[in-house]
Design a protein around this motif. Structure first.
Motif, mmCIF file in Angstrom:
data_model
loop_
_atom_site.group_PDB
_atom_site.id
_atom_site.type_symbol
_atom_site.label_atom_id
_atom_site.label_comp_id
_atom_site.label_asym_id
_atom_site.label_seq_id
_atom_site.Cartn_x
_atom_site.Cartn_y
_atom_site.Cartn_z
ATOM 1 N N PHE A 93 -3.859 26.408 31.824
ATOM 2 C CA PHE A 93 -3.443 26.599 30.438
ATOM 3 C C PHE A 93 -4.436 26.018 29.441
ATOM 4 O O PHE A 93 -4.193 26.054 28.239
ATOM 5 N N LEU A 94 -5.546 25.483 29.934
ATOM 6 C CA LEU A 94 -6.586 24.999 29.020
ATOM 7 C C LEU A 94 -7.176 26.149 28.210
ATOM 8 O O LEU A 94 -7.733 25.957 27.134
ATOM 9 N N ILE A 95 -7.043 27.364 28.741
ATOM 10 C CA ILE A 95 -7.704 28.518 28.140
ATOM 11 C C ILE A 95 -6.915 29.095 26.962
ATOM 12 O O ILE A 95 -7.396 29.990 26.287
ATOM 13 N N VAL A 96 -5.714 28.560 26.690
ATOM 14 C CA VAL A 96 -4.901 29.133 25.614
ATOM 15 C C VAL A 96 -4.624 28.133 24.486
ATOM 16 O O VAL A 96 -3.474 27.956 24.077
ATOM 17 N N PRO A 97 -5.683 27.497 23.941
ATOM 18 C CA PRO A 97 -5.439 26.473 22.922
ATOM 19 C C PRO A 97 -4.726 27.016 21.692
ATOM 20 O O PRO A 97 -3.960 26.299 21.054
ATOM 21 N N GLU A 98 -4.963 28.293 21.355
ATOM 22 C CA GLU A 98 -4.365 28.809 20.126
ATOM 23 C C GLU A 98 -3.019 29.476 20.402
ATOM 24 O O GLU A 98 -2.356 29.918 19.487
ATOM 25 N N LYS A 99 -2.607 29.512 21.679
ATOM 26 C CA LYS A 99 -1.319 30.152 21.993
ATOM 27 C C LYS A 99 -0.233 29.148 22.366
ATOM 28 O O LYS A 99 0.945 29.378 22.101
ATOM 29 N N THR A 144 -13.460 35.777 27.846
ATOM 30 C CA THR A 144 -12.490 34.893 28.487
ATOM 31 C C THR A 144 -11.885 35.579 29.707
ATOM 32 O O THR A 144 -11.738 34.967 30.763
ATOM 33 N N VAL A 169 -11.727 34.113 33.590
ATOM 34 C CA VAL A 169 -10.498 33.674 34.262
ATOM 35 C C VAL A 169 -10.143 34.532 35.469
ATOM 36 O O VAL A 169 -9.342 34.119 36.303
ATOM 37 N N TYR A 217 -3.792 37.007 34.640
ATOM 38 C CA TYR A 217 -4.321 35.833 33.936
ATOM 39 C C TYR A 217 -5.184 36.301 32.758
ATOM 40 O O TYR A 217 -5.243 35.644 31.729
ATOM 41 N N MET A 242 -2.966 36.717 29.827
ATOM 42 C CA MET A 242 -2.572 35.412 29.290
ATOM 43 C C MET A 242 -3.699 34.830 28.457
ATOM 44 O O MET A 242 -3.491 34.254 27.392
ATOM 45 N N ALA A 243 -4.925 34.958 28.977
ATOM 46 C CA ALA A 243 -6.036 34.177 28.442
ATOM 47 C C ALA A 243 -6.727 34.841 27.257
ATOM 48 O O ALA A 243 -7.294 34.143 26.414
ATOM 49 N N ASN A 285 -7.671 31.695 13.959
ATOM 50 C CA ASN A 285 -7.717 30.292 14.398
ATOM 51 C C ASN A 285 -8.608 30.104 15.629
ATOM 52 O O ASN A 285 -8.423 29.184 16.410
ATOM 53 N N MET A 308 -14.650 30.501 24.853
ATOM 54 C CA MET A 308 -13.461 29.937 25.494
ATOM 55 C C MET A 308 -13.701 29.514 26.954
ATOM 56 O O MET A 308 -13.132 28.524 27.400
ATOM 57 N N LEU A 312 -13.844 25.899 28.017
ATOM 58 C CA LEU A 312 -12.669 25.030 28.068
ATOM 59 C C LEU A 312 -12.275 24.710 29.496
ATOM 60 O O LEU A 312 -11.874 23.589 29.811
ATOM 61 N N THR A 313 -12.331 25.742 30.364
ATOM 62 C CA THR A 313 -11.956 25.481 31.755
ATOM 63 C C THR A 313 -13.166 25.103 32.592
ATOM 64 O O THR A 313 -13.047 24.349 33.538
#
Lengths: 386, 271
Positions: free
Chosen positions: A186-192, B90, B94, B120, B123-124, B222, B228, B231-232
């Motif tokens: 879930f690190l990949i969804v900071p804006e969600k 992204t 993922v 995924y 989601m991502a 935002n 992205m 981040l991972t």
């Protein structure tokens, strides 16, 4: 035919039969009509109950296995051996059922083996897939002595015994990676994801809370299984686990609040939103009530109250995982997700099958190790590995 | 060299030809099923496609497995939404099996044969673009391909081809960026002064110009300017160090506790 040989129809067995019947129907629906017919998932909400509960919660609740394996083998705290085997069994069943749940959730379950040959090391999901596969194998090997003993297979028993330490260490590392990587997902969804739950520290939070809930699960299972086989519970052991749980919860609470504070997420507490209610519920049930309770020796030493604390910690943990994976994502998705009854039926069936397999294993295998020196007749005399 | 699309929403007249052309080349059901009779039976040439799409435009609706490019009205402004084809996608980072790939040519391409359906990517995706064939028994992820098959034949994407007012144009990303910035400089009062997609999540291969702030067009405002996947990856890249370290640590603890026990045993014997 002797009617007394049939299993008695108790209330819980009747419930289980009903659940499995509903699960059977849902399974047929899922695999003949597809995900759209069997779930309430949508383009806006592609992950639901099967990922949020079956996978995220299932893996977390199996954390007792690696926690205890480390305590007994790596730290040589032998007195915990009596509760080790049930924990390994729970972990194995937990992970096996997670794999089954994935077969329901994946759009093309027949491609589940693809991560073996198609690599993308940049993907957290790739790491998760490998950890599940490897750790499931390790858990099967860790539990295999119980099966070998029953079948009187001495040679494999000796082989597996020789490999115990590397196996356990591999298992602990895989678990650490896996528990934390479920947070990394879930690190990949900071804006969600809502700021109550999104944090760069998610992997660490997932790992620490898994250790905490692992200890809670050992207490929980020891209660249930001792009741099931009518054996005295090892309260002196569970009291120590309770103390360890207090330390883990304290560390978790400290880090979590430091993180919430530094990210300024606590200002949202002023908003009377659904997220605020769920967040307060999660923190209160999983942390603010059980932690002070564990500080009292009288509570830790009392079977019922320690059991109650474990149930609270587990509830808080489940809320946390569901908040991260489902409710915390709803606001940004713009839709409301609530699982279809068929999704619930599959989940309940998987849990039900887990309970069933556990009780069968307890009945037919030497899971509950007898106290030192009083081995059950028929059990062979080689010292059990796990 | 990498291809891209520039969408100037101040030029868009909301005719919906791009949406129709997209459906035709991707063999997706048309909004008006009867319209299919108007398609020539001979192999479709670009002229046929332009003529058909411009006379059967479709406006409205949301992205779905059957609609990979939609024209949406936000007040009086029309904006079309489709895959942004990120520079560092992204979705591709993922995907556990590498079913999604950014090609050197520009498009982010999807290989259904590799996909195991974990979703995924859906989601991502920071733009929430990928869609799923929920009704299918063996579903695929669906999203715009930037007409990669057409590009391979040296043709431009169907959507930019059929646009009657050049609201969407196709070209090298560098050239389109220059063109976008030129438009901003030439008519500073006409535009909201930013090229959307220049920096968002490390840059995208679809760029937008607009007269109003982009969040009013439903484009996420935002997003960080850093890709992205970092981040991972920041966490994942620690694993190769953590694993041997963890093994060493646990092995060391075991060695100490084991030795302590052995020593204790021998001492007991000695007594």
């Amino acid at each position: 035919m002797n009617i007394s040989k049939l299993p008695k129809l108790t209330f819980w067995r009747a419930v289980l039969v009903l659940i499995l019947a509903a699960g059977f129907y849902s399974t047929a629906l899922r695999f003949t009509r597809g995900l759209g017919a069997a779930t309430n998932l949508s383009d806006q909400f592609p992950w639901g109950l099967w990922i949020g509960f079956d996978v995220l919660c299932g893996v977390g609740l199996a954390a007792g296995g690696f926690t205890l394996a480390a305590i007994v083998y790596v730290f040589h705290i032998e007195r915990f051996r009596p509760v080790l085997r049930p924990s390994i069994l729970t972990a194995f069943l937990g992970y096996a059922l997670v794999a089954v749940a994935l077969l329901y959730d994946l759009g093309k379950p027949y491609n589940i083996w693809h991560p073996l040959v198609m690599w993308n090391p940049h993907s957290v999901m790739f790491e998760v897939a490998w950890c599940v596969m490897l750790y499931l194998t390790v858990l099967a090997l860790e539990f295999s002595p119980a099966v070998f003993e029953r079948l009187h297979l001495h040679t494999p028993l000796r082989v597996i015994k020789a490999a115990t330490i590397p196996l356990v260490i591999t298992g602990v590392i895989l678990s650490t990676l896996h528990q934390s990587s479920l947070g990394s997902l879930f690190l990949i969804v900071p804006e969600k994801l809502h700021p109550y739950w999104y944090s760069p520290m998610l992997p660490l939070f997932f790992f620490i809370s898994a250790v905490g809930v692992g200890l809670a699960m050992v207490i929980f299972e020891s209660n249930l299984s001792s009741r099931a086989v009518g054996r005295e519970i090892e309260m002196h052991l569970l009291e120590v686990l309770g103390r360890a749980m207090a330390v883990v919860l304290a560390v978790y609470g400290l880090l979590r609040f430091e993180d919430l504070w530094s990210r300024g997420a606590l200002v949202h507490l002023r908003e009377p939103s659904r997220e605020t209610v769920l967040f307060v519920l999660e923190i209160t049930l999983g942390l603010l009530i059980p932690l002070p309770m564990l500080l009292f020796r009288r509570i830790r030493q009392n079977r019922e109250s320690l059991f109650g604390v474990a149930v609270l910690v587990i509830t808080g943990f489940l809320l946390n995982r569901l908040n991260v994976s489902i409710t915390g994502l709803e606001a940004s998705s713009g839709v409301h997700y609530f699982p279809r009854w068929t999704e619930v039926a599959v989940t309940l069936s998987i849990v039900g099958v887990g309970f069933l397999l556990f009780s069968l294993a307890v009945r037919y295998l030497n899971v509950m190790e007898p106290a030192q020196g009083s081995r059950a007749p028929g059990a062979i005399q080689i010292r059990a590995v796990a | 060299m990498s291809k891209a699309i520039l969408v100037d929403t101040t030029r868009c007249i909301g005719c919906g030809a791009c949406a129709t052309a997209c459906k035709v080349v991707n063999h997706l059901p048309l909004g008006d099923p009867g319209a299919a009779h108007d398609l020539p039976t001979r192999p479709l040439g670009d002229d046929d496609l332009v003529a058909f799409a411009q006379s059967h435009g479709e406006v409205g609706g949301h992205l779905s497995a059957d609609m990979l490019n939609v024209v949406q009205a936000h007040g009086s402004v029309f904006v079309r939404r489709f895959c942004m084809h990120c520079q560092q996608p992204t979705c591709a980072s993922v995907c556990p099996v590498g079913a999604l790939k950014k090609t050197a040519a520009g498009p982010v391409e999807y290989d259904a044969g590799k996909c195991m359906g974990c979703r995924y990517c859906m989601m991502a995706c920071p733009f929430s673009i990928p869609r799923y064939e929920w009704k299918a028994l063996f579903p695929k992820v669906k999203k715009c391909t930037m007409c990669a098959p057409r590009q391979a034949k040296g043709l431009q994407p169907a959507c930019t081809l059929v646009c009657p007012v050049q609201a969407g144009i196709f070209g090298e990303r560098d050239d389109l960026l220059k063109e976008a910035e030129k438009r901003l400089a030439d008519e500073p009062t006409k535009y909201f002064h930013r090229v959307y997609g220049k920096q968002e999540v490390g840059g995208t291969s679809v760029l937008y110009l607009s007269a109003v702030p982009f969040d009013q067009l439903g484009l996420p405002s935002n997003l960080p300017s850093e890709p992205m996947p970092l981040l991972t990856y920041r966490v994942l890249s620690e694993i190769p160090t953590l694993v041997p370290l963890g093994g060493l640590l646990l092995g060391g603890i075991w060695w100490i506790t084991n030795r302590r026990e052995k020593v204790a045993k021998t001492e007991k014997k000695m007594e």
